[in-house]
Design a protein around this motif. Structure first.
Motif, PDB file in Angstrom:
ATOM      1  N   UNK A  73      12.787  94.882  98.776  1.00  0.00           N
ATOM      2  CA  UNK A  73      11.840  96.378  97.530  1.00  0.00           C
ATOM      3  C   UNK A  73      13.331  96.963  96.693  1.00  0.00           C
ATOM      4  N   UNK A  74      13.180  97.168  95.359  1.00  0.00           N
ATOM      5  CA  UNK A  74      13.434  97.582  94.587  1.00  0.00           C
ATOM      6  C   UNK A  74      14.358  98.233  94.455  1.00  0.00           C
ATOM      7  N   UNK A  75      16.190  98.034  94.145  1.00  0.00           N
ATOM      8  CA  UNK A  75      17.437  99.470  94.038  1.00  0.00           C
ATOM      9  C   UNK A  75      17.388  99.249  95.421  1.00  0.00           C
ATOM     10  N   UNK A  76      17.855  99.612  97.179  1.00  0.00           N
ATOM     11  CA  UNK A  76      18.008  99.839  98.443  1.00  0.00           C
ATOM     12  C   UNK A  76      19.274  99.225  98.627  1.00  0.00           C
ATOM     13  N   UNK A  77      20.165  99.467  97.520  1.00  0.00           N
ATOM     14  CA  UNK A  77      21.352  99.073  97.732  1.00  0.00           C
ATOM     15  C   UNK A  77      22.512  99.375  98.420  1.00  0.00           C
ATOM     16  N   UNK A  78      21.736 100.760  98.762  1.00  0.00           N
ATOM     17  CA  UNK A  78      23.291 101.411  99.774  1.00  0.00           C
ATOM     18  C   UNK A  78      22.779 101.685 100.028  1.00  0.00           C
ATOM     19  N   UNK A  79      21.718 102.652 100.848  1.00  0.00           N
ATOM     20  CA  UNK A  79      20.873 102.555 101.604  1.00  0.00           C
ATOM     21  C   UNK A  79      19.414 101.274 102.295  1.00  0.00           C
ATOM     22  N   UNK A  80      18.827 101.844 103.755  1.00  0.00           N
ATOM     23  CA  UNK A  80      17.748 101.098 103.759  1.00  0.00           C
ATOM     24  C   UNK A  80      17.265 102.385 104.579  1.00  0.00           C
ATOM     25  N   UNK A 124      29.715 109.476  98.914  1.00  0.00           N
ATOM     26  CA  UNK A 124      28.923 108.223  97.918  1.00  0.00           C
ATOM     27  C   UNK A 124      28.561 107.215  99.158  1.00  0.00           C
ATOM     28  N   UNK A 125      27.542 106.488  99.250  1.00  0.00           N
ATOM     29  CA  UNK A 125      27.131 105.214 100.659  1.00  0.00           C
ATOM     30  C   UNK A 125      28.224 103.795 100.221  1.00  0.00           C
ATOM     31  N   UNK A 126      27.554 103.226 101.213  1.00  0.00           N
ATOM     32  CA  UNK A 126      28.928 101.641 100.233  1.00  0.00           C
ATOM     33  C   UNK A 126      27.304 101.268  99.742  1.00  0.00           C
ATOM     34  N   UNK A 127      28.141 100.113  98.479  1.00  0.00           N
ATOM     35  CA  UNK A 127      26.846  99.379  97.530  1.00  0.00           C
ATOM     36  C   UNK A 127      27.193  98.094  98.283  1.00  0.00           C
ATOM     37  N   UNK A 128      26.547  97.515  98.893  1.00  0.00           N
ATOM     38  CA  UNK A 128      26.589  96.701  99.510  1.00  0.00           C
ATOM     39  C   UNK A 128      26.046  94.972  98.909  1.00  0.00           C
ATOM     40  N   UNK A 129      26.030  95.050  97.619  1.00  0.00           N
ATOM     41  CA  UNK A 129      25.099  94.107  96.826  1.00  0.00           C
ATOM     42  C   UNK A 129      26.393  93.756  95.872  1.00  0.00           C
ATOM     43  N   UNK A 130      26.232  92.241  95.439  1.00  0.00           N
ATOM     44  CA  UNK A 130      27.152  92.068  94.975  1.00  0.00           C
ATOM     45  C   UNK A 130      26.535  92.114  93.470  1.00  0.00           C
ATOM     46  N   UNK A 131      27.279  92.709  92.661  1.00  0.00           N
ATOM     47  CA  UNK A 131      27.376  92.488  90.919  1.00  0.00           C
ATOM     48  C   UNK A 131      27.112  92.389  90.651  1.00  0.00           C
ATOM     49  N   UNK A 132      26.160  91.474  90.501  1.00  0.00           N
ATOM     50  CA  UNK A 132      25.447  89.781  90.271  1.00  0.00           C
ATOM     51  C   UNK A 132      23.777  89.777  90.986  1.00  0.00           C
ATOM     52  N   UNK A 133      23.756  90.677  92.000  1.00  0.00           N
ATOM     53  CA  UNK A 133      22.612  91.227  92.663  1.00  0.00           C
ATOM     54  C   UNK A 133      22.392  89.888  93.510  1.00  0.00           C
ATOM     55  N   UNK A 134      22.308  88.717  93.231  1.00  0.00           N
ATOM     56  CA  UNK A 134      22.123  87.890  94.018  1.00  0.00           C
ATOM     57  C   UNK A 134      22.218  87.629  95.077  1.00  0.00           C
ATOM     58  N   UNK A 135      23.247  88.233  96.125  1.00  0.00           N
ATOM     59  CA  UNK A 135      23.823  87.879  97.031  1.00  0.00           C
ATOM     60  C   UNK A 135      24.267  89.744  97.879  1.00  0.00           C
ATOM     61  N   UNK A 136      24.601  89.550  99.210  1.00  0.00           N
ATOM     62  CA  UNK A 136      25.416  90.611  99.926  1.00  0.00           C
ATOM     63  C   UNK A 136      27.132  90.684  99.249  1.00  0.00           C
TER      64      UNK A 136
END
Length: 307
Positions: free
Chosen positions: A231-238, A167-179
């Motif tokens: 844009x929506x999602x895109x937390x594992x890739x650009x 799997x790739x890496x989710x760089x976004x915090x669980x609350x989705x407000x920041x990395x």
């Protein structure tokens, strides 16, 4: 709910799939698809036709149509291994692109170590003849889109199983407000900046939290930031999208990105509203419409039928 339905429909129109589809595992032993009973039926979904083509069309290279409604002639395969890149999910056979996209990736990979990024883990480009896909994306149809993982390449060649299941890496915090500060690095900024600085790149799509971090962390020349759009999602890739090449006269461009860095509080505020951060899931039983060949440019039939 109305806001979500509108934005979900817009996402479908633009062909921007979520992180889940990008992270779906592949298989080390892919099986060929069974032949279609009646491929000439005008009601046959175009994805079923293009998804069965395993080789490119032997035609002059050109992107045909729009990013979400088109095809690709004369595609070139990105080699699965390069000096500074490795292709993931090989079983999908989506490492094909317009020659400009292949050149872009090779140049970006060469530059990666100079900006603090070990190398590229490359996700989906396009199918051998582009066109609609059977799973995942609605875009990536004309060979000018590529997903680049937000996980740097390791210092070794990955095994086939790793390429299908890692799997790739989710760089976004669980609350989705920041990395996530424990994951986000200057290298993430460096590789996205390097991609955006290529004049062929029209836009780069990232999670809003990533855009927020880039606005905060970018130093010196910030002119590249206007290409990076939340844009929506895109937390594992650009997602990198090139503009229409000069050799592709039937390629339909998108409207240009708006001026400015896109870093103002008002510009980012929309993406952090609760309904946007935590949207309701669409109903699973909602029928999906699939494009037939009649919805694609007429030239795509030649691409589909070529040797």
């Amino acid at each position: 709910m109305k806001v979500f339905l509108f934005t979900f429909a817009l996402a479908a129109t633009l062909g921007l799939g979520g992180a889940a589809s990008a992270q779906d595992k592949g298989t080390v032993d892919p099986k060929p698809l069974p032949p279609l009973a009646n491929p000439d039926d005008p009601k046959t979904a175009a994805k079923d036709l293009f998804g069965r083509k395993t080789t490119p069309a032997n035609l002059q290279a050109r992107a045909v149509g729009f990013y979400t409604k088109g095809c690709l002639a004369g595609a070139v395969a990105l080699p699965v291994n390069g000096k500074n890149w490795q292709v993931m999910r090989l079983s999908r056979n989506r490492n094909w692109g317009h020659p400009e996209l292949i050149d872009f990736l090779e140049r970006l990979a060469e530059k990666a170590p100079t900006v603090g990024w070990n190398g590229l883990l490359v996700g989906d480009l396009a199918q051998p003849r582009g066109g609609p896909m059977m799973t995942g994306h609605g875009s990536h149809q004309i060979g000018l889109d590529v997903d680049i993982w937000l996980r740097p390449m390791p210092d070794r060649e990955l095994t086939r199983r790793e390429r299908e299941e890692m799997m790739s890496t989710n760089v976004v915090r669980p609350d989705k407000l920041d990395v996530d500060p424990n994951i986000w690095t200057p290298g993430h900024v460096g590789i996205i900046k390097a991609a955006a600085e290529d004049p062929r790149v029209e836009r780069i799509l990232v999670n809003a939290a990533i855009k927020k971090a880039l606005c905060r962390d970018a130093k010196g020349d910030r002119s590249w930031l206007h290409k990076v759009r939340p844009w929506y999602w895109h937390n594992y890739h650009f997602h990198v999208r090139l503009g229409c090449p000069k050799d592709s006269t039937s390629c339909k461009p998108q409207p240009p990105v708006s001026a400015g860095e896109g870093c103002g509080d008002a510009e980012l505020a929309y993406w952090f509203k609760p309904k946007i951060l935590h949207p309701e899931e669409p109903k699973a039983d909602r029928p999906r419409k699939h494009m037939t060949m009649s919805a694609l440019p007429a030239e795509c039939r030649q691409v589909l039928m070529a040797d």
